[in-house]
Design an enzyme around this catalytic site. Structure first.
Site, PDB file in Angstrom:
ATOM      1  N   SER A 211     -23.934  86.997 -50.521  1.00  0.00           N
ATOM      2  CA  SER A 211     -24.385  86.178 -49.402  1.00  0.00           C
ATOM      3  C   SER A 211     -24.869  84.799 -49.815  1.00  0.00           C
ATOM      4  CB  SER A 211     -25.512  86.898 -48.649  1.00  0.00           C
ATOM      5  OG  SER A 211     -26.561  87.258 -49.521  1.00  0.00           O
TER       6      SER A 211
ATOM      7  N   HIS B  58     -32.553  83.135 -47.207  1.00  0.00           N
ATOM      8  CA  HIS B  58     -31.261  82.601 -47.652  1.00  0.00           C
ATOM      9  C   HIS B  58     -31.236  81.087 -47.439  1.00  0.00           C
ATOM     10  CE1 HIS B  58     -29.891  86.750 -47.734  1.00  0.00           C
ATOM     11  NE2 HIS B  58     -28.777  86.331 -48.320  1.00  0.00           N
TER      12      HIS B  58
END
Length: 289
Positions: free
Chosen positions: A37, A264
């Site tokens: 990711s 993230h």
């Protein structure tokens, strides 16, 4: 609320390298991006590619690199939640299946980037455990105490997997330059963090910071062992961690304030990671938007 956000994090996280693309090269022909990711860029607009469950972004760092290099054949097979095992076997995701990422390697590659290893040591699980345990002892280090030496052992075990990954890339893409892209600075590089906004106690912040640095150091060592390029994305993102204010932070916290998955990189973070890769390759780095 923390439990729901942590659950979202868990869902998201679930040969010798060649010498092509020399340091003075400004253009690549075929570029393949592999990874998890932190390569895919989940929830950073616009969504791109199939299967949709990989949560791949058209503004992720591989896209920044492809544009910067003028790649004529860009293939991004990175997928949220990927482990090293998903490079050699299909990965089941929501609404489909991502083929084995190595299937994208034809042998004609000039550049291969790979960001992998975080899920092998359990990034999603670690965030979940720390977000639930750490607030119970805000003056202690409950998450560190829970794990003990487990994560150091996981990093040591993952080193063998990374070595195998790089050997396989070297065999499959013998003419490619291989870049191992490390993980960005998720937490402040010094100080106690920002409890309770990010619900990790100062003791756990220091410990988690050390774990990430150990993971990145292992990736750098494995890259050096086969002559691959290691890309440090930690240093360029320091000061833009998830404890910073919106507009300054390039890593979103457990409650994102701009489009990105929790814990993230957002669009700015992906741009910074792409710039770090271009700089490591000796290519011109576009001016920040």
């Amino acid at each position: 609320m923390v439990v729901a956000v942590v659950a979202a994090v868990v869902v998201v996280l679930g040969g010798t390298a060649g010498t092509a693309l020399a340091d003075d090269t400004e253009q690549a022909g075929r570029y393949v991006a592999l990874g998890d990711s932190y390569s895919a860029g989940p929830l950073v607009p616009p969504p791109s590619g199939q299967p949709v469950g990989c949560l791949r972004s058209g503004s992720n760092f591989p896209s920044v690199v492809a544009a910067g290099l003028g790649a004529t054949d860009f293939v991004d097979v990175s997928c949220s939640g990927a482990t090293t095992a998903d490079l050699t076997a299909p990965q089941k995701v929501a609404l489909g299946e991502n083929p084995a990422q190595f299937d994208a390697l034809t042998g004609a590659e000039d550049l291969v980037t790979v960001t992998i290893g975080g899920n092998d040591i359990g990034f999603g699980e670690i965030i979940q455990e720390c977000a639930l345990r750490s607030p119970q002892q805000p003056l202690g280090a409950a998450c560190r105490d829970f794990y003990g030496d487990q994560l150091n052992e996981r990093i040591a075990g993952t080193a063998e997997k990374i070595a195998a990954v790089l050997d396989s890339i070297g065999t499959r893409s013998p003419g490619a330059r291989v870049a191992v892209v490390g993980y960005p600075a998720l937490l402040p590089d010094e100080g106690p963090g920002c409890f309770p906004v990010v619900p990790f106690s100062p003791g756990d912040v220091a410990w988690l910071r050390g774990i990430e640095k150990d993971l990145n150091a292992m990736l750098a060592d494995r890259a050096a062992a086969v002559g691959a390029t290691y890309v440090d994305t930690y240093t360029p993102t320091t000061g833009h961690d998830m404890c910073q204010l919106p507009g300054v932070k390039w890593i979103e916290g457990l409650l994102p304030t701009s489009p990105a998955a929790p814990v993230h990189p957002n669009a700015q973070g992906m741009e910074a990671m792409g710039a770090a890769v271009l700089a490591a390759l000796g290519a011109p780095v576009p001016a920040a938007a």
